[in-house]
Design a protein around this motif. Structure first.
Motif, PDB file in Angstrom:
ATOM      1  N   GLU A  17       0.778  -1.351   0.006  1.00 46.36           N
ATOM      2  CA  GLU A  17       0.094  -0.035   0.024  1.00 46.36           C
ATOM      3  C   GLU A  17       0.974   1.229  -0.114  1.00 46.36           C
ATOM      4  OE1 GLU A  17      -2.058  -3.360   2.368  1.00 46.36           O
ATOM      5  OE2 GLU A  17       0.234  -2.162   2.233  1.00 46.36           O
ATOM      6  N   GLY A  18       2.188   1.108   0.258  1.00 47.89           N
ATOM      7  CA  GLY A  18       2.975   2.474   0.313  1.00 47.89           C
ATOM      8  C   GLY A  18       4.465   2.165   0.632  1.00 47.89           C
ATOM      9  N   ALA A  19       4.520   2.642   1.847  1.00 50.02           N
ATOM     10  CA  ALA A  19       6.209   2.202   2.339  1.00 50.02           C
ATOM     11  C   ALA A  19       6.342   2.540   3.912  1.00 50.02           C
ATOM     12  CB  ALA A  19       6.977   3.243   1.674  1.00 50.02           C
ATOM     13  N   ILE A  20       7.359   1.988   4.611  1.00 47.68           N
ATOM     14  CA  ILE A  20       7.547   2.099   5.848  1.00 47.68           C
ATOM     15  C   ILE A  20       8.992   3.156   5.851  1.00 47.68           C
ATOM     16  CG2 ILE A  20       8.418   1.366   8.081  1.00 47.68           C
ATOM     17  CD1 ILE A  20       7.062  -1.239   7.306  1.00 47.68           C
ATOM     18  N   PHE A  21       8.816   4.406   6.441  1.00 47.71           N
ATOM     19  CA  PHE A  21       9.868   5.260   6.438  1.00 47.71           C
ATOM     20  C   PHE A  21      10.465   5.207   7.909  1.00 47.71           C
ATOM     21  CE2 PHE A  21      11.989   9.210   7.548  1.00 47.71           C
ATOM     22  CZ  PHE A  21      12.898   9.635   6.667  1.00 47.71           C
ATOM     23  N   ARG A  22      11.721   4.767   8.170  1.00 47.54           N
ATOM     24  CA  ARG A  22      12.309   4.361   9.364  1.00 47.54           C
ATOM     25  C   ARG A  22      13.609   5.292   9.430  1.00 47.54           C
ATOM     26  NH1 ARG A  22      12.885  -0.333   8.591  1.00 47.54           N
ATOM     27  NH2 ARG A  22      15.171  -0.538   8.024  1.00 47.54           N
ATOM     28  N   ILE A  23      13.592   6.025  10.492  1.00 48.58           N
ATOM     29  CA  ILE A  23      15.034   6.937  10.785  1.00 48.58           C
ATOM     30  C   ILE A  23      15.880   6.060  11.376  1.00 48.58           C
ATOM     31  CG2 ILE A  23      15.650   9.104  12.142  1.00 48.58           C
ATOM     32  CD1 ILE A  23      12.871  10.129  12.587  1.00 48.58           C
ATOM     33  N   GLU A  24      17.114   6.068  10.999  1.00 46.88           N
ATOM     34  CA  GLU A  24      18.331   5.191  11.140  1.00 46.88           C
ATOM     35  C   GLU A  24      19.373   5.928  11.838  1.00 46.88           C
ATOM     36  OE1 GLU A  24      18.510   1.841  10.896  1.00 46.88           O
ATOM     37  OE2 GLU A  24      17.126   1.158   9.548  1.00 46.88           O
ATOM     38  N   ARG A  25      19.084   6.612  12.947  1.00 44.14           N
ATOM     39  CA  ARG A  25      20.009   7.252  13.675  1.00 44.14           C
ATOM     40  C   ARG A  25      20.004   6.650  15.200  1.00 44.14           C
ATOM     41  NH1 ARG A  25      20.718  12.552  13.969  1.00 44.14           N
ATOM     42  NH2 ARG A  25      22.814  12.635  13.757  1.00 44.14           N
ATOM     43  N   PRO A  26      19.999   5.393  15.688  1.00 45.34           N
ATOM     44  CA  PRO A  26      19.626   4.979  16.972  1.00 45.34           C
ATOM     45  C   PRO A  26      20.540   5.365  18.014  1.00 45.34           C
ATOM     46  CG  PRO A  26      20.422   3.097  15.651  1.00 45.34           C
ATOM     47  CD  PRO A  26      20.077   4.372  14.761  1.00 45.34           C
ATOM     48  N   ALA A  27      21.953   5.485  17.678  1.00 46.00           N
ATOM     49  CA  ALA A  27      23.050   6.231  18.640  1.00 46.00           C
ATOM     50  C   ALA A  27      22.748   7.631  19.064  1.00 46.00           C
ATOM     51  CB  ALA A  27      24.452   5.975  17.907  1.00 46.00           C
ATOM     52  N   GLU A  46       7.262  10.641  -3.762  1.00 49.27           N
ATOM     53  CA  GLU A  46       7.227   9.537  -4.643  1.00 49.27           C
ATOM     54  C   GLU A  46       5.766   8.740  -4.253  1.00 49.27           C
ATOM     55  OE1 GLU A  46       7.645   5.712  -6.107  1.00 49.27           O
ATOM     56  OE2 GLU A  46       7.333   6.037  -3.899  1.00 49.27           O
ATOM     57  N   LEU A  47       5.225   8.706  -3.013  1.00 50.34           N
ATOM     58  CA  LEU A  47       3.978   8.003  -2.797  1.00 50.34           C
ATOM     59  C   LEU A  47       2.911   8.545  -3.008  1.00 50.34           C
ATOM     60  CD1 LEU A  47       4.755   7.065   0.860  1.00 50.34           C
ATOM     61  CD2 LEU A  47       4.916   5.346  -1.122  1.00 50.34           C
ATOM     62  N   GLU A  48       2.893   9.987  -2.974  1.00 50.06           N
ATOM     63  CA  GLU A  48       1.810  10.890  -3.732  1.00 50.06           C
ATOM     64  C   GLU A  48       1.433  10.861  -4.995  1.00 50.06           C
ATOM     65  OE1 GLU A  48       1.373  14.034   0.182  1.00 50.06           O
ATOM     66  OE2 GLU A  48       2.352  14.403  -1.477  1.00 50.06           O
ATOM     67  N   ALA A  49       2.848  10.776  -5.841  1.00 48.50           N
ATOM     68  CA  ALA A  49       2.718  10.912  -7.150  1.00 48.50           C
ATOM     69  C   ALA A  49       2.087   9.556  -7.614  1.00 48.50           C
ATOM     70  CB  ALA A  49       4.332  10.896  -7.835  1.00 48.50           C
ATOM     71  N   ARG A  50       2.481   8.426  -7.194  1.00 54.05           N
ATOM     72  CA  ARG A  50       1.792   7.317  -7.701  1.00 54.05           C
ATOM     73  C   ARG A  50       0.607   6.744  -6.957  1.00 54.05           C
ATOM     74  NH1 ARG A  50       3.308   2.575  -4.657  1.00 54.05           N
ATOM     75  NH2 ARG A  50       5.139   2.767  -3.161  1.00 54.05           N
ATOM     76  N   GLY A  51       0.018   7.749  -6.131  1.00 48.32           N
ATOM     77  CA  GLY A  51      -1.206   7.292  -5.672  1.00 48.32           C
ATOM     78  C   GLY A  51      -1.360   6.218  -4.551  1.00 48.32           C
ATOM     79  N   ALA A  52      -0.276   6.135  -3.829  1.00 47.09           N
ATOM     80  CA  ALA A  52      -0.213   5.130  -2.825  1.00 47.09           C
ATOM     81  C   ALA A  52      -1.122   5.461  -1.608  1.00 47.09           C
ATOM     82  CB  ALA A  52       1.422   5.025  -2.024  1.00 47.09           C
ATOM     83  N   ARG A  53      -1.283   4.526  -0.694  1.00 46.75           N
ATOM     84  CA  ARG A  53      -2.306   4.876   0.315  1.00 46.75           C
ATOM     85  C   ARG A  53      -1.751   5.074   1.834  1.00 46.75           C
ATOM     86  NH1 ARG A  53      -7.558   3.032  -0.937  1.00 46.75           N
ATOM     87  NH2 ARG A  53      -8.032   4.469   1.105  1.00 46.75           N
ATOM     88  N   LEU A  54      -0.521   4.476   2.031  1.00 51.30           N
ATOM     89  CA  LEU A  54      -0.375   4.138   3.586  1.00 51.30           C
ATOM     90  C   LEU A  54       1.220   4.544   3.568  1.00 51.30           C
ATOM     91  CD1 LEU A  54      -1.059   3.063   6.347  1.00 51.30           C
ATOM     92  CD2 LEU A  54      -0.390   0.759   5.422  1.00 51.30           C
ATOM     93  N   LEU A  55       1.418   5.188   4.719  1.00 53.89           N
ATOM     94  CA  LEU A  55       2.956   5.475   4.998  1.00 53.89           C
ATOM     95  C   LEU A  55       3.052   5.287   6.586  1.00 53.89           C
ATOM     96  CD1 LEU A  55       5.685   6.721   4.634  1.00 53.89           C
ATOM     97  CD2 LEU A  55       4.766   9.077   5.252  1.00 53.89           C
ATOM     98  N   VAL A  56       3.971   4.238   6.996  1.00 55.20           N
ATOM     99  CA  VAL A  56       4.226   4.048   8.587  1.00 55.20           C
ATOM    100  C   VAL A  56       5.584   4.881   8.711  1.00 55.20           C
ATOM    101  CG1 VAL A  56       4.877   2.285  10.047  1.00 55.20           C
ATOM    102  CG2 VAL A  56       2.909   1.919   8.399  1.00 55.20           C
ATOM    103  N   LEU A  96       2.308  16.708   5.851  1.00 49.27           N
ATOM    104  CA  LEU A  96       2.298  15.206   6.214  1.00 49.27           C
ATOM    105  C   LEU A  96       0.752  15.053   6.683  1.00 49.27           C
ATOM    106  CD1 LEU A  96       3.115  12.451   6.521  1.00 49.27           C
ATOM    107  CD2 LEU A  96       4.207  13.056   8.808  1.00 49.27           C
ATOM    108  N   SER A  97       0.507  16.116   7.570  1.00 50.64           N
ATOM    109  CA  SER A  97      -0.828  16.047   8.277  1.00 50.64           C
ATOM    110  C   SER A  97      -1.896  16.293   7.227  1.00 50.64           C
ATOM    111  CB  SER A  97      -1.091  17.123   9.433  1.00 50.64           C
ATOM    112  OG  SER A  97      -1.026  18.447   8.947  1.00 50.64           O
ATOM    113  N   ARG A  98      -1.608  16.850   6.099  1.00 53.23           N
ATOM    114  CA  ARG A  98      -2.679  17.331   5.127  1.00 53.23           C
ATOM    115  C   ARG A  98      -2.761  16.002   3.965  1.00 53.23           C
ATOM    116  NH1 ARG A  98      -2.292  23.834   5.357  1.00 53.23           N
ATOM    117  NH2 ARG A  98      -2.943  24.236   7.371  1.00 53.23           N
ATOM    118  N   SER A  99      -1.920  15.416   4.144  1.00 54.55           N
ATOM    119  CA  SER A  99      -1.688  14.403   2.811  1.00 54.55           C
ATOM    120  C   SER A  99      -2.730  13.433   2.749  1.00 54.55           C
ATOM    121  CB  SER A  99      -0.510  13.636   2.884  1.00 54.55           C
ATOM    122  OG  SER A  99      -0.389  12.733   2.076  1.00 54.55           O
ATOM    123  N   ARG A 100      -3.395  13.232   1.666  1.00 50.51           N
ATOM    124  CA  ARG A 100      -4.227  12.162   1.248  1.00 50.51           C
ATOM    125  C   ARG A 100      -3.790  10.733   1.959  1.00 50.51           C
ATOM    126  NH1 ARG A 100      -8.915  13.178  -1.834  1.00 50.51           N
ATOM    127  NH2 ARG A 100      -9.014  11.029  -2.799  1.00 50.51           N
TER     128      ARG A 100
END
Length: 264
Positions: A17-27, A46-56, A96-100
């Motif tokens: 449905e979309g993608a998982i975005f993970r911040i990779e700076r645990p230290a 990228e997600l909005e351009a292709r009409g994806a539905r979900l971002l985690v 982000l708060s207003r994105s579809r």
């Protein structure tokens, strides 16, 4: 976005449905830097351009979702550059708060400052039992800079938001759930990102148009029922009442079958 994308400070994993975005700076407790913010913006593009539905959105490790802005990076910037970063971050989180897209914050540890603002910008929030939350900027003689002064009262009410921001105190996960700062606490024995994806799928299975109008109506609602909010609701009803998805949903109900949304 058919394969995982990894940068030094963030990773993007595709899901159907979309993608998982993970911040990779645990230290660094996944603190926000300019590259992380630019990476999130590009992911949204990228997600909005292709009409994806979900971002985690989540953070690496179990200690922190995001500890806020990287103060070390901030110290290297001149005053104009600091303001530019703040403005970019605020505009990105409002976007982000207003994105579809339906966005789900998977809060895997502390969410402080800009990290809490990032979580609040998401449509939904699910938190690990050990997660904690704070807007501690007042302790530095500052105030939330990434739209937190607007997000927080919209979620928990003006009085509670004032108390949280003016004391800078830390909120445990169970209190965050009780005041409406998060929607769910994660269950034991299953990965938090997987639970966040499942949470999002409960929503994105339904027609995008109806979901967008529901969010627009709720955003227009004030503390009291007001004409402005009712006007938005009226427009939403008119826009969805005779839509192809609405006709299919009613037909499927009457015919006692599963609806096939998105066919018209």
């Amino acid at each position: 976005m058919n394969a995982p994308q990894t940068a030094r400070e963030f990773a993007i994993d595709p899901i159907p449905e979309g993608a998982i975005f993970r911040i990779e700076r645990p230290a660094k407790l996944n603190a926000l830097t300019r590259p992380v913010l630019l990476g999130l913006a590009a992911c949204l593009d990228e997600l909005e351009a292709r009409g994806a539905r979900l971002l985690v959105v989540t953070g690496a490790g179990e200690r922190a979702f995001c500890a806020g802005t990287d103060l070390g990076e901030l110290q290297t910037l001149d005053p104009d550059a600091r303001i530019a970063k703040s403005t970019m971050a605020r505009e990105l989180l409002v976007r982000l708060s207003r994105s579809r897209l339906v966005s789900v914050a998977a809060v895997n540890g502390l969410a402080f400052g800009g990290g809490l603002e990032l979580a609040m910008a998401c449509t939904l929030r699910i938190a690990a039992a050990h997660a904690s939350f704070s807007l501690p900027e007042v302790k530095l003689g500052l105030l939330p800079a990434y739209a937190g002064t607007q997000f927080l009262p919209a979620l928990v009410g003006k009085a509670r938001a004032l108390e949280i921001m003016m004391t800078g105190r830390t909120i445990a996960a169970d209190e965050a759930l009780s005041i409406g700062l998060v929607h769910r606490l994660a269950e034991h024995g299953s990965s938090l990102p997987d639970q966040a994806v499942g949470f999002g799928r409960e929503v994105v299975r339904w027609p995008a148009g109806a979901l967008a109008w529901i969010r627009r109506c709720v955003d227009a609602a004030g503390e009291q029922v007001a004409h402005a909010g009712l006007s938005v609701e009226d427009a939403a009803v008119r826009a969805t009442f005779d839509s192809a998805d609405a006709r299919e949903g009613v037909a499927a109900f009457l015919e006692k079958r599963q609806p096939r949304f998105g066919q018209g």
